[in-house]
Design a protein around this motif. Structure first.
Motif, PDB file in Angstrom:
ATOM      1  N   GLY A  67       0.795  -1.223   0.000  1.00  0.00           N
ATOM      2  CA  GLY A  67       0.000   0.000   0.000  1.00  0.00           C
ATOM      3  C   GLY A  67       0.827   1.271   0.000  1.00  0.00           C
ATOM      4  N   ILE A  68       2.150   1.101   0.167  1.00  0.00           N
ATOM      5  CA  ILE A  68       3.041   2.271   0.188  1.00  0.00           C
ATOM      6  C   ILE A  68       4.252   1.971  -0.692  1.00  0.00           C
ATOM      7  CG2 ILE A  68       4.486   3.796   1.613  1.00  0.00           C
ATOM      8  CD1 ILE A  68       2.710   3.080   4.015  1.00  0.00           C
ATOM      9  N   LEU A  69       4.537   2.891  -1.610  1.00  0.00           N
ATOM     10  CA  LEU A  69       5.719   2.799  -2.469  1.00  0.00           C
ATOM     11  C   LEU A  69       6.675   3.930  -2.082  1.00  0.00           C
ATOM     12  CD1 LEU A  69       7.448   2.038  -4.980  1.00  0.00           C
ATOM     13  CD2 LEU A  69       5.853   3.442  -6.344  1.00  0.00           C
ATOM     14  N   VAL A  70       7.917   3.590  -1.761  1.00  0.00           N
ATOM     15  CA  VAL A  70       8.949   4.598  -1.529  1.00  0.00           C
ATOM     16  C   VAL A  70       9.909   4.569  -2.709  1.00  0.00           C
ATOM     17  CG1 VAL A  70      10.741   5.471   0.013  1.00  0.00           C
ATOM     18  CG2 VAL A  70       8.755   4.272   0.980  1.00  0.00           C
ATOM     19  N   ASN A  71       9.765   5.578  -3.601  1.00  0.00           N
ATOM     20  CA  ASN A  71      10.658   5.698  -4.758  1.00  0.00           C
ATOM     21  C   ASN A  71      11.913   6.421  -4.317  1.00  0.00           C
ATOM     22  OD1 ASN A  71       9.493   4.586  -7.241  1.00  0.00           O
ATOM     23  ND2 ASN A  71       7.880   6.121  -7.021  1.00  0.00           N
ATOM     24  N   ASN A  72      12.881   5.674  -3.869  1.00  0.00           N
ATOM     25  CA  ASN A  72      14.086   6.248  -3.276  1.00  0.00           C
ATOM     26  C   ASN A  72      15.331   6.060  -4.131  1.00  0.00           C
ATOM     27  OD1 ASN A  72      16.003   6.944  -0.894  1.00  0.00           O
ATOM     28  ND2 ASN A  72      16.536   4.835  -1.439  1.00  0.00           N
TER      29      ASN A  72
ATOM     30  N   ILE B 194      11.517  10.522  -3.477  1.00  0.00           N
ATOM     31  CA  ILE B 194      12.677  11.217  -2.927  1.00  0.00           C
ATOM     32  C   ILE B 194      13.290  12.113  -4.003  1.00  0.00           C
ATOM     33  CG2 ILE B 194      14.855  11.030  -1.688  1.00  0.00           C
ATOM     34  CD1 ILE B 194      12.416   9.876  -0.197  1.00  0.00           C
ATOM     35  N   GLY B 195      13.101  13.431  -3.800  1.00  0.00           N
ATOM     36  CA  GLY B 195      13.677  14.405  -4.716  1.00  0.00           C
ATOM     37  C   GLY B 195      14.985  14.925  -4.155  1.00  0.00           C
ATOM     38  N   SER B 196      15.165  16.229  -4.250  1.00  0.00           N
ATOM     39  CA  SER B 196      16.357  16.862  -3.679  1.00  0.00           C
ATOM     40  C   SER B 196      16.197  18.364  -3.766  1.00  0.00           C
ATOM     41  CB  SER B 196      17.627  16.456  -4.448  1.00  0.00           C
ATOM     42  OG  SER B 196      18.730  17.267  -4.048  1.00  0.00           O
ATOM     43  N   VAL B 197      16.793  19.098  -2.823  1.00  0.00           N
ATOM     44  CA  VAL B 197      16.811  20.557  -2.935  1.00  0.00           C
ATOM     45  C   VAL B 197      17.573  20.983  -4.178  1.00  0.00           C
ATOM     46  CG1 VAL B 197      16.602  20.931  -0.438  1.00  0.00           C
ATOM     47  CG2 VAL B 197      18.877  20.798  -1.481  1.00  0.00           C
ATOM     48  N   VAL B 198      18.417  20.096  -4.693  1.00  0.00           N
ATOM     49  CA  VAL B 198      19.157  20.431  -5.923  1.00  0.00           C
ATOM     50  C   VAL B 198      18.186  20.637  -7.075  1.00  0.00           C
ATOM     51  CG1 VAL B 198      20.902  19.613  -7.576  1.00  0.00           C
ATOM     52  CG2 VAL B 198      21.223  19.215  -5.133  1.00  0.00           C
ATOM     53  N   GLY B 199      16.999  20.034  -6.968  1.00  0.00           N
ATOM     54  CA  GLY B 199      15.971  20.239  -7.992  1.00  0.00           C
ATOM     55  C   GLY B 199      15.409  21.645  -8.002  1.00  0.00           C
TER      56      GLY B 199
ATOM     57  N   GLN C 283      -2.063   9.278  -0.794  1.00  0.00           N
ATOM     58  CA  GLN C 283      -1.166  10.298  -0.254  1.00  0.00           C
ATOM     59  C   GLN C 283       0.111  10.334  -1.077  1.00  0.00           C
ATOM     60  OE1 GLN C 283       0.019   9.709   3.839  1.00  0.00           O
ATOM     61  NE2 GLN C 283       1.428  11.448   3.832  1.00  0.00           N
ATOM     62  N   ILE C 284       0.466  11.526  -1.560  1.00  0.00           N
ATOM     63  CA  ILE C 284       1.694  11.696  -2.337  1.00  0.00           C
ATOM     64  C   ILE C 284       2.616  12.615  -1.540  1.00  0.00           C
ATOM     65  CG2 ILE C 284       2.743  12.431  -4.514  1.00  0.00           C
ATOM     66  CD1 ILE C 284       0.756  10.163  -4.919  1.00  0.00           C
ATOM     67  N   GLN C 285       3.836  12.200  -1.314  1.00  0.00           N
ATOM     68  CA  GLN C 285       4.809  13.056  -0.631  1.00  0.00           C
ATOM     69  C   GLN C 285       6.099  13.140  -1.433  1.00  0.00           C
ATOM     70  OE1 GLN C 285       6.769  11.506   2.855  1.00  0.00           O
ATOM     71  NE2 GLN C 285       7.061  13.532   3.795  1.00  0.00           N
ATOM     72  N   ALA C 286       6.539  14.369  -1.706  1.00  0.00           N
ATOM     73  CA  ALA C 286       7.873  14.594  -2.258  1.00  0.00           C
ATOM     74  C   ALA C 286       8.780  14.977  -1.096  1.00  0.00           C
ATOM     75  CB  ALA C 286       7.855  15.707  -3.292  1.00  0.00           C
ATOM     76  N   VAL C 287       9.889  14.280  -0.951  1.00  0.00           N
ATOM     77  CA  VAL C 287      10.862  14.584   0.101  1.00  0.00           C
ATOM     78  C   VAL C 287      12.101  15.182  -0.559  1.00  0.00           C
ATOM     79  CG1 VAL C 287      12.303  13.648   1.950  1.00  0.00           C
ATOM     80  CG2 VAL C 287      10.016  12.692   1.536  1.00  0.00           C
ATOM     81  N   LEU C 288      12.505  16.356  -0.070  1.00  0.00           N
ATOM     82  CA  LEU C 288      13.655  17.064  -0.657  1.00  0.00           C
ATOM     83  C   LEU C 288      14.777  17.165   0.374  1.00  0.00           C
ATOM     84  CD1 LEU C 288      11.336  17.755  -2.640  1.00  0.00           C
ATOM     85  CD2 LEU C 288      12.243  20.083  -2.767  1.00  0.00           C
ATOM     86  N   PRO C 289      15.662  16.159   0.408  1.00  0.00           N
ATOM     87  CA  PRO C 289      16.800  16.305   1.300  1.00  0.00           C
ATOM     88  C   PRO C 289      17.815  17.291   0.731  1.00  0.00           C
ATOM     89  CG  PRO C 289      16.396  13.999   0.688  1.00  0.00           C
ATOM     90  CD  PRO C 289      15.625  14.873  -0.250  1.00  0.00           C
ATOM     91  N   ALA C 290      18.693  17.787   1.563  1.00  0.00           N
ATOM     92  CA  ALA C 290      19.922  18.442   1.101  1.00  0.00           C
ATOM     93  C   ALA C 290      21.043  17.428   1.374  1.00  0.00           C
ATOM     94  CB  ALA C 290      20.153  19.761   1.829  1.00  0.00           C
TER      95      ALA C 290
END
Ligand SMILES: NC(=O)C1=CN([C@@H]2O[C@H](COP(=O)(O)OP(=O)(O)OC[C@H]3O[C@@H](n4cnc5c(N)ncnc54)[C@H](OP(=O)(O)O)[C@@H]3O)[C@@H](O)[C@H]2O)C=CC1
Ligand SMILES: N[C@@H](C=O)C(=O)O
Length: 262
Positions: free
Chosen positions: A83-88, A138-143, A177-184
């Motif tokens: 039920g949850i996909l983490v595209n990391n 999982i995105g990035s602040v570089v985006g 639920q859609i979440q974009a995570v932007l690490p540095a």
């Protein structure tokens, strides 16, 4: 027998993905772990199953190889427990744009964009039918920052952000639920792969802290979570300015500044 959804995590053999696996296992979720390194995945799976009494499946796959990507797509389509996909899973960019070769470009776009998109497309119809579920990208602040000089990598992460925002618009009303995570900068092996000595990276976040913060955002149903952003008002202002720009688009006529002096 848990009633919690299973979680499929790509790039689970190290770094951010491995910590996501630990955290979701500690929450009682069964897991499906995807990466190329089967031995590392199995070691992690065995430890998590023993520690948290959850079922942990290992699904080795190189997500840049379409036949192997297809095996993960098939699992997402067919396994109704997930039920949850983490595209990391993601690759960094080593060198400047002029140093990129076609094979490297294909691999980077293949993993950071194509695989993430196809896996989202594989699970989304089943989650929409169920009216529940989640996709964490999982995105990035570089985006957000061409200034970082990681042009190709940053472009793939800008794609991840916009795709996530679009999926939120389309799939949020269907209960997903859609979440974009932007690490540095976060202390993982990715820096070595980028050809950068991690000891030269100042102000780097520990990976546990990053994932724990990202999960706080997930639990709050934040559509975009930027753990290193100290004042959320900056993101809100950026999004407000974006919407104001959209509100000022007149598609019928070019702006006065572009019309020949008349
Ligand atoms: N660390 C950082 O500073 C930041 C990272 N990110 C993003 O976080 C995500 C995770 O990166 P991070 O944990 O740092 O990096 P790591 O290099 O530690 O982990 C990357 C993961 O992706 C897997 N992977 C790599 N290539 C493939 C492939 N072809 N097919 C399947 N899996 C693959 C690796 O496993 P294996 O080698 O076994 O296949 C590994 O598990 C990435 O999307 C990255 O862009 C974003 C911002 C900052
Ligand atoms: N993965 C890092 C750069 O390579 C980042 O996204 O900051």
């Amino acid at each position: 027998m848990t009633t919690l959804p299973s979680v499929l995590i790509t790039g689970a053999s190290s770094g951010i993905g491995a910590v996501y696996a630990k955290r979701f296992a500690s929450r009682g979720h069964d897991l499906v772990l995807v990466a190329r390194d089967q031995a590392r995945l199995q070691t992690l799976a065995t430890a998590l199953a023993r520690t948290h009494q959850v079922a942990v499946d290992v699904l080795p796959a190189d997500l840049t190889i379409h036949q192997e990507l297809a095996t993960v797509e098939d699992r997402l389509r067919s396994d109704r427990r997930i039920g949850i996909l983490v595209n990391n899973a993601g690759l960094p960019q080593a060198g400047g744009f002029l140093q990129q070769d076609t094979a490297g470009i294909d691999r980077l776009i293949g993993l950071n964009i194509t695989a993430l998109t196809r896996l989202s497309a594989a699970i989304a119809p089943r989650l929409a039918e169920a009216g529940t579920g989640a996709i964490i990208n999982i995105g990035s602040v570089v985006g957000l920052a061409p200034e970082f000089g990681m042009t190709l990598y940053g472009a793939t992460k800008a794609y991840v952000l916009l795709l996530s925002q679009g999926l939120q618009q389309e799939l949020g009303p269907k209960g997903i639920q859609i979440q974009a995570v932007l690490p540095a900068a976060t202390r993982t092996a990715i820096w070595d792969k980028a050809g950068i000595d991690i000891d030269t990276v100042t102000d780097i976040m520990e990976v546990d802290e990053l994932v724990d913060a990202a999960l706080v955002g997930f639990d709050r149903h934040e559509p975009v979570t930027i753990p290193p952003l100290q004042d959320a008002a900056h993101w809100n202002a950026l999004d407000t300015a974006r919407l104001a720009l959209l509100g000022d688009l007149d598609q019928s006529h070019a702006a006065q500044r572009y019309r020949s002096a008349s």
